[in-house]
Design a protein around this motif. Sequence first.
Motif, PDB file in Angstrom:
ATOM      1  N   MET A   1       0.860  -1.183   0.096  1.00 10.88           N
ATOM      2  CA  MET A   1      -0.075  -0.009   0.000  1.00 10.88           C
ATOM      3  C   MET A   1       0.651   1.247   0.107  1.00 10.88           C
ATOM      4  N   ASP A   2       0.634   2.167  -0.902  1.00 11.92           N
ATOM      5  CA  ASP A   2       1.433   3.336  -0.934  1.00 11.92           C
ATOM      6  C   ASP A   2       1.144   4.279   0.359  1.00 11.92           C
TER       7      ASP A   2
ATOM      8  N   ARG B   1       0.095   7.303   0.300  1.00 17.61           N
ATOM      9  CA  ARG B   1      -1.363   8.037   0.228  1.00 17.61           C
ATOM     10  C   ARG B   1      -2.474   7.097   0.600  1.00 17.61           C
ATOM     11  N   ASN B   2      -2.360   6.019   0.420  1.00 14.85           N
ATOM     12  CA  ASN B   2      -3.719   5.186   0.544  1.00 14.85           C
ATOM     13  C   ASN B   2      -3.536   4.667   1.925  1.00 14.85           C
ATOM     14  N   ARG B   3      -2.407   4.518   2.622  1.00 12.78           N
ATOM     15  CA  ARG B   3      -1.974   4.165   4.100  1.00 12.78           C
ATOM     16  C   ARG B   3      -2.633   5.368   4.978  1.00 12.78           C
TER      17      ARG B   3
ATOM     18  N   ALA C   1      -6.188   5.445   5.059  1.00 12.77           N
ATOM     19  CA  ALA C   1      -6.882   4.313   5.630  1.00 12.77           C
ATOM     20  C   ALA C   1      -6.953   4.892   7.143  1.00 12.77           C
TER      21      ALA C   1
ATOM     22  N   GLU D   1     -10.048   5.292   9.506  1.00 17.83           N
ATOM     23  CA  GLU D   1     -10.311   4.646  10.442  1.00 17.83           C
ATOM     24  C   GLU D   1     -10.720   5.692  11.808  1.00 17.83           C
TER      25      GLU D   1
ATOM     26  N   ASP E   1     -15.354   4.836   5.543  1.00 15.13           N
ATOM     27  CA  ASP E   1     -14.832   3.999   4.480  1.00 15.13           C
ATOM     28  C   ASP E   1     -13.753   4.852   3.728  1.00 15.13           C
ATOM     29  N   PRO E   2     -12.581   4.371   3.452  1.00 17.52           N
ATOM     30  CA  PRO E   2     -11.552   5.163   2.706  1.00 17.52           C
ATOM     31  C   PRO E   2     -11.870   5.666   1.430  1.00 17.52           C
ATOM     32  N   SER E   3     -12.955   4.908   0.861  1.00 18.15           N
ATOM     33  CA  SER E   3     -13.404   5.457  -0.430  1.00 18.15           C
ATOM     34  C   SER E   3     -14.111   6.765  -0.265  1.00 18.15           C
TER      35      SER E   3
ATOM     36  N   GLU F   1       4.700  12.097   3.004  1.00 20.32           N
ATOM     37  CA  GLU F   1       5.537  11.781   2.116  1.00 20.32           C
ATOM     38  C   GLU F   1       6.975  12.497   2.088  1.00 20.32           C
TER      39      GLU F   1
END
Length: 86
Positions: free
Chosen positions: A1-2, A4-6, A9, A13, A18-20, A78
């Motif tokens: 998982m990159d 951004r997505n982490r 997430a 949480e 939901d992450p979306s 990042e």
Amino acid sequence: MDIRNRVIAILAEQALLDPSDVHEDMTLKDLGIDSLGVVESIFAIEEAFDISVPFNANEPLKSDFDISSVGAIVAAVERLVAERAA
């Protein structure tokens, strides 16, 4: 998982979403994350990426960590990860 997505997430949480449903232009307030949630999110980010986030919960505007939006948090994480790797 990159990165951004982490980060998304972790914030999702904390916000019980939901992450979306989390987008980079959203603020933590948009997500319903209060000041305690911000601190908990910072701790989770530090743990997930093994970094030290320069954030002072007592003076968040004076911190060298931009929490103005989800995208700003992603960019800051990042940068910290890149600095740690250098």
